[in-house]
Design an enzyme around this catalytic site. Structure first.
Site, PDB file in Angstrom:
ATOM      1  CG  HIS A 177     -23.127  -8.409 -66.229  1.00 40.92           C
ATOM      2  ND1 HIS A 177     -22.401  -9.552 -65.981  1.00 40.92           N
ATOM      3  CD2 HIS A 177     -22.918  -7.602 -65.164  1.00 40.92           C
ATOM      4  CE1 HIS A 177     -21.785  -9.425 -64.811  1.00 40.92           C
ATOM      5  NE2 HIS A 177     -22.077  -8.262 -64.296  1.00 40.92           N
ATOM      6  CB  CYS A 266     -18.445 -13.260 -69.491  1.00 37.79           C
ATOM      7  SG  CYS A 266     -20.098 -12.765 -69.893  1.00 37.79           S
TER       8      CYS A 266
HETATM    9  C1  CIR Z   1     -21.519 -13.930 -61.860  1.00 39.09           C
HETATM   10  O1  CIR Z   1     -22.654 -14.066 -61.434  1.00 39.09           O
HETATM   11  O2  CIR Z   1     -20.829 -12.961 -61.557  1.00 39.09           O
HETATM   12  C2  CIR Z   1     -20.952 -14.995 -62.767  1.00 39.09           C
HETATM   13  N1  CIR Z   1     -21.522 -16.257 -62.422  1.00 39.09           N
HETATM   14  C3  CIR Z   1     -21.242 -14.700 -64.209  1.00 39.09           C
HETATM   15  C4  CIR Z   1     -20.546 -13.487 -64.716  1.00 39.09           C
HETATM   16  C5  CIR Z   1     -20.789 -13.269 -66.167  1.00 39.09           C
HETATM   17  N2  CIR Z   1     -20.075 -12.134 -66.640  1.00 39.09           N
HETATM   18  C6  CIR Z   1     -20.528 -11.296 -67.572  1.00 39.09           C
HETATM   19  O3  CIR Z   1     -21.668 -11.374 -67.990  1.00 39.09           O
HETATM   20  N3  CIR Z   1     -19.714 -10.339 -67.974  1.00 39.09           N
END
Ligand code: CIR
Length: 274
Positions: A177, A266
């Site tokens: 992201h 996050c």
């Molecule tokens: C994913 O792959 O969706 C989660 N393991 C990590 C999400 C991290 N979120 C973010 O960077 N906003």
């Protein structure tokens, strides 16, 4: 919803800015990951999350804690299922089927607090982790999780509802992201902390910038309030750079979330109550 109502009844009206968090699922060790960085220790993740929540409180955020959702291993990452722009809630559309459904869960919790609610519709995909919001512009990363249709829909909503501009650019394939490498610090005069990899996209802005070396993954993803900043532990160069900028830097150990590609922001959805 229940949690939010509870908090507001708790007479925390003096607080203006809130951080909504969701307790880590007992299944957080099954979270999605781009590469193998070791097994997640669930108990340690839950402890790290408690320390994170305490740190946010100390920074002055009102905390809204949502219950854990074991059916969704990644549901602790509440940044992704929604975008909040001022008084507008935009329900995102998560790309991975393992996370699909988190959007509705978060909407149920937040909808009572927003009169303007929009949803990203098919064929758009959009994840909150790809959206950086400054005082008047959205920066949207086109990634493996956010496509141009989703970005365009969000840009339209932000323009029509809030008069915001939008800029979009592709992020490298090895990055999950956009926000893993950049943060806008509204409470520190609009400072931007940005990883070397993304710096070119922000160079033309008038904002003060702190450029973080690319090898300190997630160093640019930090949370500040006034002169205090929370920074991922074990990023010595980031810490030094922020201290040189006048911040008092506090390290947070978030190793268990990092293993599944989660950075500090996050874990929260920030919003204001006016
Ligand atoms: C994913 O792959 O969706 C989660 N393991 C990590 C999400 C991290 N979120 C973010 O960077 N906003």
């Amino acid at each position: 919803m229940a949690a939010l109502e509870y908090l507001l009844k708790e007479k925390e009206e003096s607080l203006e800015e809130f951080a909504l968090v969701r307790l880590p699922a007992d299944t957080v060790d099954c979270g999605l990951r781009m590469e193998e960085l070791g097994k997640v220790d669930v108990a340690l993740a839950q402890l790290q999350h408690r320390v994170y929540c305490d740190a946010l409180r100390k920074l002055g955020f009102g905390l809204v804690r949502l219950q854990k959702e074991n059916a969704y291993p990644d549901s602790v990452f509440v940044e992704d299922p929604a975008v909040i722009i001022k008084d507008v809630l935009v329900v995102a559309r998560l790309r991975r089927k393992e996370r699909s459904g988190e959007e509705q869960l978060l909407e149920q919790s937040l909808s009572g607090s927003f009169s303007k609610i929009f949803r990203i519709e098919t064929p758009g995909f959009l994840e909150g982790g790809d959206v950086l919001i400054t005082e008047d512009t959205l920066f949207i990363g086109i990634s493996g999780r956010t496509n141009e249709e989703g970005a365009e829909q969000l840009a339209r909503i932000a323009r029509d509802q809030c008069g915001y501009g939008a800029r979009m650019f592709e992020i490298p394939e090895n990055q999950l992201h956009l926000k893993g490498g950049v943060t806008y610090h509204a409470r520190a005069g609009g400072l931007i902390t940005v990883s070397e990899e993304y710096e070119a996209h922000f160079r033309a802005l008038p904002h003060r910038r702190v450029v973080i070396p690319a090898e300190e993954r997630f160093g640019a993803n930090c949370i500040s309030a006034g002169a205090t900043v929370l920074v991922h532990a074990q990023r010595p160069r980031t810490k030094k750079l922020l201290e040189a900028e006048g911040f008092e830097a506090h390290e947070l150990f978030l190793s268990e979330f990092e293993k599944i590609d989660g950075a500090m922001t996050c874990l929260s959805k920030f919003f204001r109550v006016t």
